[in-house]
Design a protein around this motif. Structure first.
Motif, mmCIF file in Angstrom:
data_model
loop_
_atom_site.group_PDB
_atom_site.id
_atom_site.type_symbol
_atom_site.label_atom_id
_atom_site.label_comp_id
_atom_site.label_asym_id
_atom_site.label_seq_id
_atom_site.Cartn_x
_atom_site.Cartn_y
_atom_site.Cartn_z
ATOM 1 N N UNK A 26 0.817 -1.208 0.000
ATOM 2 C CA UNK A 26 0.000 0.000 0.000
ATOM 3 C C UNK A 26 0.858 1.269 0.000
ATOM 4 N N UNK A 27 2.178 1.103 -0.042
ATOM 5 C CA UNK A 27 3.068 2.255 -0.048
ATOM 6 C C UNK A 27 3.367 2.819 1.329
ATOM 7 N N UNK A 28 2.960 2.108 2.371
ATOM 8 C CA UNK A 28 3.236 2.534 3.742
ATOM 9 C C UNK A 28 4.633 2.070 4.151
ATOM 10 N N UNK A 29 5.308 2.866 4.957
ATOM 11 C CA UNK A 29 6.664 2.553 5.390
ATOM 12 C C UNK A 29 6.592 1.571 6.556
ATOM 13 N N UNK A 30 7.068 0.357 6.321
ATOM 14 C CA UNK A 30 7.045 -0.690 7.333
ATOM 15 C C UNK A 30 8.369 -0.777 8.078
ATOM 16 N N UNK A 31 9.405 -0.171 7.533
ATOM 17 C CA UNK A 31 10.711 -0.169 8.184
ATOM 18 C C UNK A 31 11.562 0.952 7.634
ATOM 19 N N UNK A 32 12.376 1.533 8.491
ATOM 20 C CA UNK A 32 13.269 2.612 8.090
ATOM 21 C C UNK A 32 14.520 2.520 8.951
ATOM 22 N N UNK A 33 15.671 2.447 8.293
ATOM 23 C CA UNK A 33 16.925 2.293 9.028
ATOM 24 C C UNK A 33 17.965 3.270 8.491
ATOM 25 N N UNK A 34 18.598 3.976 9.417
ATOM 26 C CA UNK A 34 19.758 4.809 9.116
ATOM 27 C C UNK A 34 20.947 4.110 9.744
ATOM 28 N N UNK A 35 21.958 3.818 8.945
ATOM 29 C CA UNK A 35 23.080 3.007 9.414
ATOM 30 C C UNK A 35 24.405 3.600 8.974
ATOM 31 N N UNK A 36 25.329 3.826 9.922
ATOM 32 C CA UNK A 36 26.665 4.281 9.511
ATOM 33 C C UNK A 36 27.317 3.247 8.597
ATOM 34 N N UNK A 37 28.013 3.731 7.586
ATOM 35 C CA UNK A 37 28.714 2.858 6.646
ATOM 36 C C UNK A 37 30.206 3.003 6.912
ATOM 37 N N UNK A 38 30.852 1.890 7.140
ATOM 38 C CA UNK A 38 32.293 1.911 7.400
ATOM 39 C C UNK A 38 33.049 1.424 6.176
ATOM 40 N N UNK A 39 34.228 1.962 5.998
ATOM 41 C CA UNK A 39 35.089 1.556 4.902
ATOM 42 C C UNK A 39 36.435 1.145 5.465
ATOM 43 N N UNK A 40 36.996 0.104 4.909
ATOM 44 C CA UNK A 40 38.307 -0.381 5.318
ATOM 45 C C UNK A 40 39.152 -0.534 4.055
ATOM 46 N N UNK A 41 39.697 0.579 3.543
ATOM 47 C CA UNK A 41 40.386 0.584 2.245
ATOM 48 C C UNK A 41 41.503 -0.441 2.120
ATOM 49 N N UNK A 42 42.212 -0.695 3.202
ATOM 50 C CA UNK A 42 43.341 -1.620 3.104
ATOM 51 C C UNK A 42 42.905 -3.065 2.882
ATOM 52 N N UNK A 43 41.677 -3.404 3.236
ATOM 53 C CA UNK A 43 41.221 -4.783 3.044
ATOM 54 C C UNK A 43 40.009 -4.910 2.128
ATOM 55 N N UNK A 44 39.325 -3.824 1.838
ATOM 56 C CA UNK A 44 38.110 -3.896 1.026
ATOM 57 C C UNK A 44 38.349 -4.475 -0.364
ATOM 58 N N UNK A 45 39.502 -4.248 -0.938
ATOM 59 C CA UNK A 45 39.779 -4.706 -2.300
ATOM 60 C C UNK A 45 40.481 -6.057 -2.355
#
Length: 119
Positions: free
Chosen positions: A82-101
């Motif tokens: 029906x277009x109603x918001x059933x969940x909403x999450x704000x989450x910090x995003x972390x980056x680890x450049x030395x291991x991400x690749x």
């Protein structure tokens, strides 16, 4: 409000309109004041959000994902049919450049051997 408008509505402080679009069950666990407080504290340094990929159908809901202009805050919204918001999450995003690749050297195999039938 269309799902694509949710990030700009949050950034503009339109929490009353957003709260009205929450499902009744979501409103039971999140007050309008809590939503306002969370938006003010979490989005103070955010200028914009970019949608990540396409909307994802998920158990009679649709999931939308965004990343903020700094790349440090992610947002996920789950809307029902029906277009109603059933969940909403704000989450910090972390980056680890030395291991991400780095790629893993681990190998995996299915726990089955021989012929098998899948349907």
């Amino acid at each position: 409000m269309h799902p694509e408008q949710l990030p700009s509505a949050l950034l503009q402080g339109k929490t009353a309109a957003i709260y009205a679009q929450l499902t009744p069950d979501f409103q039971k666990v999140l007050s309008q004041q809590q939503l306002e407080d969370t938006v003010q504290s979490s989005l103070k340094d955010v200028q914009s959000f970019d949608m990540l990929g396409k909307a994802i159908p998920l158990n009679q809901h649709t999931q939308y994902d965004w990343l903020d202009n700094t790349g440090k805050l992610g947002m996920t919204a789950l809307l029902n049919e029906q277009g109603k918001i059933a969940g909403l999450q704000l989450q910090p995003v972390q980056s680890f450049p030395e291991t991400d690749q780095k790629l893993t050297t681990a190998t995996y195999r299915l726990p089955l051997q021989g012929d098998w039938f899948v349907f």
